[in-house]
Motif scaffolding. Structure first.
Motif, PDB file in Angstrom:
ATOM      1  N   ARG A  62     -55.495  66.436  71.131  1.00 25.49           N
ATOM      2  CA  ARG A  62     -55.529  65.402  70.101  1.00 25.49           C
ATOM      3  C   ARG A  62     -54.151  65.279  69.484  1.00 25.49           C
ATOM      4  NH1 ARG A  62     -57.176  70.169  68.250  1.00 25.49           N
ATOM      5  NH2 ARG A  62     -56.687  70.814  66.133  1.00 25.49           N
ATOM      6  N   THR A  63     -53.885  64.143  68.864  1.00 28.13           N
ATOM      7  CA  THR A  63     -52.637  63.974  68.130  1.00 28.13           C
ATOM      8  C   THR A  63     -52.941  64.129  66.656  1.00 28.13           C
ATOM      9  OG1 THR A  63     -52.955  61.586  68.036  1.00 28.13           O
ATOM     10  CG2 THR A  63     -51.597  62.430  69.824  1.00 28.13           C
ATOM     11  N   GLU A  64     -52.095  64.902  65.996  1.00 35.03           N
ATOM     12  CA  GLU A  64     -52.290  65.154  64.573  1.00 35.03           C
ATOM     13  C   GLU A  64     -50.936  65.513  63.970  1.00 35.03           C
ATOM     14  OE1 GLU A  64     -54.655  68.480  61.996  1.00 35.03           O
ATOM     15  OE2 GLU A  64     -55.703  67.628  63.724  1.00 35.03           O
ATOM     16  N   GLN A  67     -47.888  65.521  66.313  1.00 37.60           N
ATOM     17  CA  GLN A  67     -47.892  66.577  67.326  1.00 37.60           C
ATOM     18  C   GLN A  67     -49.088  66.395  68.245  1.00 37.60           C
ATOM     19  OE1 GLN A  67     -48.339  69.993  64.832  1.00 37.60           O
ATOM     20  NE2 GLN A  67     -46.140  70.189  64.431  1.00 37.60           N
ATOM     21  N   LEU A  68     -48.955  66.919  69.451  1.00 38.97           N
ATOM     22  CA  LEU A  68     -50.090  67.047  70.356  1.00 38.97           C
ATOM     23  C   LEU A  68     -50.661  68.445  70.133  1.00 38.97           C
ATOM     24  CD1 LEU A  68     -48.632  65.577  73.656  1.00 38.97           C
ATOM     25  CD2 LEU A  68     -50.446  64.584  72.286  1.00 38.97           C
ATOM     26  N   ARG A  69     -51.887  68.529  69.656  1.00 34.76           N
ATOM     27  CA  ARG A  69     -52.491  69.837  69.382  1.00 34.76           C
ATOM     28  C   ARG A  69     -53.629  70.094  70.358  1.00 34.76           C
ATOM     29  NH1 ARG A  69     -52.704  70.476  62.829  1.00 34.76           N
ATOM     30  NH2 ARG A  69     -50.506  70.011  62.489  1.00 34.76           N
ATOM     31  N   SER A  80     -56.664  63.018  79.267  1.00 31.80           N
ATOM     32  CA  SER A  80     -55.481  63.338  78.460  1.00 31.80           C
ATOM     33  C   SER A  80     -54.276  62.471  78.815  1.00 31.80           C
ATOM     34  CB  SER A  80     -55.122  64.809  78.611  1.00 31.80           C
ATOM     35  OG  SER A  80     -54.748  65.093  79.937  1.00 31.80           O
ATOM     36  N   VAL A  84     -51.509  61.221  76.024  1.00 35.74           N
ATOM     37  CA  VAL A  84     -50.115  61.661  76.107  1.00 35.74           C
ATOM     38  C   VAL A  84     -49.186  60.460  76.255  1.00 35.74           C
ATOM     39  CG1 VAL A  84     -48.459  62.986  77.481  1.00 35.74           C
ATOM     40  CG2 VAL A  84     -50.708  63.934  77.007  1.00 35.74           C
ATOM     41  N   TYR A  87     -48.855  58.785  72.942  1.00 34.83           N
ATOM     42  CA  TYR A  87     -48.032  59.603  72.052  1.00 34.83           C
ATOM     43  C   TYR A  87     -46.542  59.413  72.364  1.00 34.83           C
ATOM     44  CZ  TYR A  87     -45.819  63.730  70.046  1.00 34.83           C
ATOM     45  OH  TYR A  87     -44.976  64.569  69.363  1.00 34.83           O
ATOM     46  N   GLU A 153     -44.485  68.932  70.422  1.00 35.82           N
ATOM     47  CA  GLU A 153     -43.913  67.861  69.629  1.00 35.82           C
ATOM     48  C   GLU A 153     -42.671  67.357  70.343  1.00 35.82           C
ATOM     49  OE1 GLU A 153     -42.463  67.080  65.034  1.00 35.82           O
ATOM     50  OE2 GLU A 153     -43.188  69.047  65.616  1.00 35.82           O
TER      51      GLU A 153
END
Length: 160
Positions: A62-64, A67-69, A80, A84, A87, A153
């Motif tokens: 997920r993006t949060e 950042q990609l977490r 994904s 990605v 993002y 990130e």
């Protein structure tokens, strides 16, 4: 034998036994010290032990917070790929003139050794490289240890 002969012999025997027991105890203590010096102790992280914020929501990628977490590692499957790509397009849109980007990969050492966490962080950064190459982005990799969860990130580092 009478008591006058046996008493000094008993005293000498008990003193000898006490010395033998003490020598055995010193030998055991020396072995414990030698073994404890062979055991390698490691700090958790670099200089900090744990931060108070823990990511315990073990979800998919997920993006949060820019950042990609993810939990330990992310899969490079169809679900994904779109996330990605979105993002990376967002990162490129924030910096029009940027030519090179830095992949910051975090490696928390809370649930594994430092060396194993660093390898996992590096492999996560390597999984992101094909996406950057596909977008025509030059890259560098930086490993970080500042949080207790895994993230990737991407930041701009160079202008044309």
């Amino acid at each position: 034998m009478d008591d006058e002969t046996l008493a000094p012999m008993a005293d000498a025997l008990s003193a000898t036994l006490a010395v033998i027991v003490l020598l055995i105890c010193f030998f055991i203590l020396a072995q414990v010290v030698a073994v404890s010096k062979q055991i390698e102790t490691q700090k958790l992280g670099e200089e900090k032990y744990l931060q108070h914020q823990l990511d315990i929501a073990f979800k998919e990628l997920r993006t949060e917070g820019g950042q990609l977490r993810f939990y330990k590692s992310f899969n490079t499957d169809d679900s994904s790929t779109q996330l990605v790509s979105d993002y990376l397009n967002g990162v490129k849109a924030n910096c029009f003139d940027c030519e090179s980007f830095k992949i910051i990969s975090n490696y928390p050492a809370a649930n594994a050794s430092k060396h194993r966490s660093q390898r996992r962080g590096l492999s996560n950064a390597i999984k992101l490289i094909p996406y950057l190459v596909k977008e025509g982005m030059k890259y560098e990799i930086e490993l970080s240890n500042d949080s207790n969860y895994y993230f990737l990130e991407v930041e701009p580092i160079e202008n044309k």
